[in-house]
Design an enzyme around this catalytic site. Structure first.
Site, PDB file in Angstrom:
ATOM      1  N   LYS A  52     -20.850 -11.891  -6.219  1.00 59.56           N
ATOM      2  CA  LYS A  52     -20.938 -12.678  -4.978  1.00 59.56           C
ATOM      3  C   LYS A  52     -21.386 -14.087  -5.338  1.00 59.56           C
ATOM      4  O   LYS A  52     -22.447 -14.274  -5.938  1.00 59.56           O
ATOM      5  CB  LYS A  52     -21.933 -12.034  -4.015  1.00 59.56           C
ATOM      6  CG  LYS A  52     -22.035 -12.761  -2.685  1.00 59.56           C
ATOM      7  CD  LYS A  52     -22.915 -11.981  -1.732  1.00 59.56           C
ATOM      8  CE  LYS A  52     -24.153 -12.764  -1.419  1.00 59.56           C
ATOM      9  NZ  LYS A  52     -25.119 -12.045  -0.611  1.00 59.56           N
TER      10      LYS A  52
ATOM     11  N   HIS B 278     -26.523 -17.885  -5.506  1.00 58.18           N
ATOM     12  CA  HIS B 278     -26.565 -18.728  -4.307  1.00 58.18           C
ATOM     13  C   HIS B 278     -26.996 -20.137  -4.703  1.00 58.18           C
ATOM     14  O   HIS B 278     -27.965 -20.299  -5.444  1.00 58.18           O
ATOM     15  CB  HIS B 278     -27.565 -18.180  -3.285  1.00 58.18           C
ATOM     16  CG  HIS B 278     -27.214 -16.835  -2.768  1.00 58.18           C
ATOM     17  ND1 HIS B 278     -27.468 -15.682  -3.479  1.00 58.18           N
ATOM     18  CD2 HIS B 278     -26.621 -16.454  -1.623  1.00 58.18           C
ATOM     19  CE1 HIS B 278     -27.042 -14.641  -2.778  1.00 58.18           C
ATOM     20  NE2 HIS B 278     -26.523 -15.085  -1.649  1.00 58.18           N
TER      21      HIS B 278
ATOM     22  N   GLN C  93     -23.418 -19.655   9.341  1.00 54.35           N
ATOM     23  CA  GLN C  93     -23.098 -18.237   9.519  1.00 54.35           C
ATOM     24  C   GLN C  93     -22.622 -17.988  10.951  1.00 54.35           C
ATOM     25  O   GLN C  93     -23.207 -18.469  11.905  1.00 54.35           O
ATOM     26  CB  GLN C  93     -24.322 -17.370   9.217  1.00 54.35           C
ATOM     27  CG  GLN C  93     -24.002 -15.894   9.174  1.00 54.35           C
ATOM     28  CD  GLN C  93     -25.199 -15.077   8.706  1.00 54.35           C
ATOM     29  OE1 GLN C  93     -26.310 -15.275   9.187  1.00 54.35           O
ATOM     30  NE2 GLN C  93     -24.957 -14.182   7.780  1.00 54.35           N
TER      31      GLN C  93
ATOM     32  N   ARG D  29     -34.609 -10.188  -1.841  1.00 52.72           N
ATOM     33  CA  ARG D  29     -34.814 -11.334  -2.717  1.00 52.72           C
ATOM     34  C   ARG D  29     -36.273 -11.444  -3.146  1.00 52.72           C
ATOM     35  O   ARG D  29     -37.185 -11.258  -2.342  1.00 52.72           O
ATOM     36  CB  ARG D  29     -34.405 -12.629  -2.014  1.00 52.72           C
ATOM     37  CG  ARG D  29     -32.977 -12.646  -1.544  1.00 52.72           C
ATOM     38  CD  ARG D  29     -32.009 -12.875  -2.676  1.00 52.72           C
ATOM     39  NE  ARG D  29     -30.654 -12.874  -2.166  1.00 52.72           N
ATOM     40  CZ  ARG D  29     -29.715 -12.029  -2.585  1.00 52.72           C
ATOM     41  NH1 ARG D  29     -29.966 -11.151  -3.499  1.00 52.72           N
ATOM     42  NH2 ARG D  29     -28.498 -12.086  -2.080  1.00 52.72           N
TER      43      ARG D  29
ATOM     44  N   ARG E   1     -16.142 -18.197   5.525  1.00 53.05           N
ATOM     45  CA  ARG E   1     -16.660 -16.854   5.781  1.00 53.05           C
ATOM     46  C   ARG E   1     -15.601 -15.947   6.401  1.00 53.05           C
ATOM     47  O   ARG E   1     -15.720 -14.737   6.341  1.00 53.05           O
ATOM     48  CB  ARG E   1     -17.900 -16.935   6.679  1.00 53.05           C
ATOM     49  CG  ARG E   1     -19.076 -17.570   5.973  1.00 53.05           C
ATOM     50  CD  ARG E   1     -20.230 -17.796   6.934  1.00 53.05           C
ATOM     51  NE  ARG E   1     -21.389 -18.294   6.235  1.00 53.05           N
ATOM     52  CZ  ARG E   1     -22.353 -17.537   5.716  1.00 53.05           C
ATOM     53  NH1 ARG E   1     -22.279 -16.231   5.798  1.00 53.05           N
ATOM     54  NH2 ARG E   1     -23.379 -18.088   5.105  1.00 53.05           N
TER      55      ARG E   1
END
Length: 191
Positions: free
Chosen positions: A102, A75, A166, A20, A141
């Site tokens: 994504k 995102h 996560q 990123r 997820r």
């Protein structure tokens, strides 16, 4: 750059390369790292939708030359937008050359999670990876796999978690496979 080669060369599992752009990583640095990862054997390369067009074009070309899947990602670290807005983002990613899209948003409610997962009803599953961050989106997820996502993300351990909600790999494997888990995450060795 040698470290990038060590990670991606000869990996026995498909790996995703992402870097990123941030105050600590310039566009040029990110591009060089991604190109090196693709050349070294990354199976997927992920570029944020907001990355410069010229960078994305060069990385996409290298990905295709090396047989990697080119991912355009989006995102939202604050919220989850409407279903129509999320569909527009998927379409924009595809317009900008994505082999796979994504979409990752932050779920504040179960409805947010359902909204993101409903994208799988509108697009072919392999070309889409959509799930949520945050505790309200944690289950997405795993649920994304049942919807057709080619893979999902988990942290090696709690300290290495990259986003809120996560899963730790060992917990995710237990959730997915229960007693049939054929790999124990504690036994994995990371480079």
């Amino acid at each position: 750059m040698r470290e990038i080669e060590d990670i991606f060369m000869g990996a026995d599992v498909p790996l995703v390369a992402t870097c990123r752009i941030s105050p600590d990583v310039t566009v040029d640095q990110a591009e060089k790292r991604l190109l090196k990862a693709v050349e070294a054997g990354a199976s997927f390369v992920d570029i944020e939708l907001g990355a410069p067009k010229s960078m994305s074009k060069r990385v996409r070309q290298a990905a295709h030359e090396c047989g990697a899947v080119f991912i355009r990602s989006y995102h939202d670290f604050e919220a989850t937008d409407s279903h129509e807005a999320l569909k527009a983002l998927v379409d924009k990613c595809r317009y900008h050359g994505a082999d796979m899209v994504k979409i990752v948003t932050t779920a504040k409610t179960e409805d947010d999670m359902d909204n993101v997962l409903s994208l799988y009803n509108d697009y072919e599953p392999y070309g889409l990876l959509a799930f949520c961050m945050g505790e309200a989106g944690r289950q997405s997820r795993i649920a994304c796999l049942a919807c057709g996502a080619p893979y999902t993300y988990a942290a090696y351990n709690e300290e290495e978690s990259a986003a809120p909600g996560q899963w730790v790999a060992s917990e995710m494997m237990e959730e997915l496979y229960g007693d049939r888990a054929f790999i124990k995450a504690e036994g994995l060795r990371m480079p």
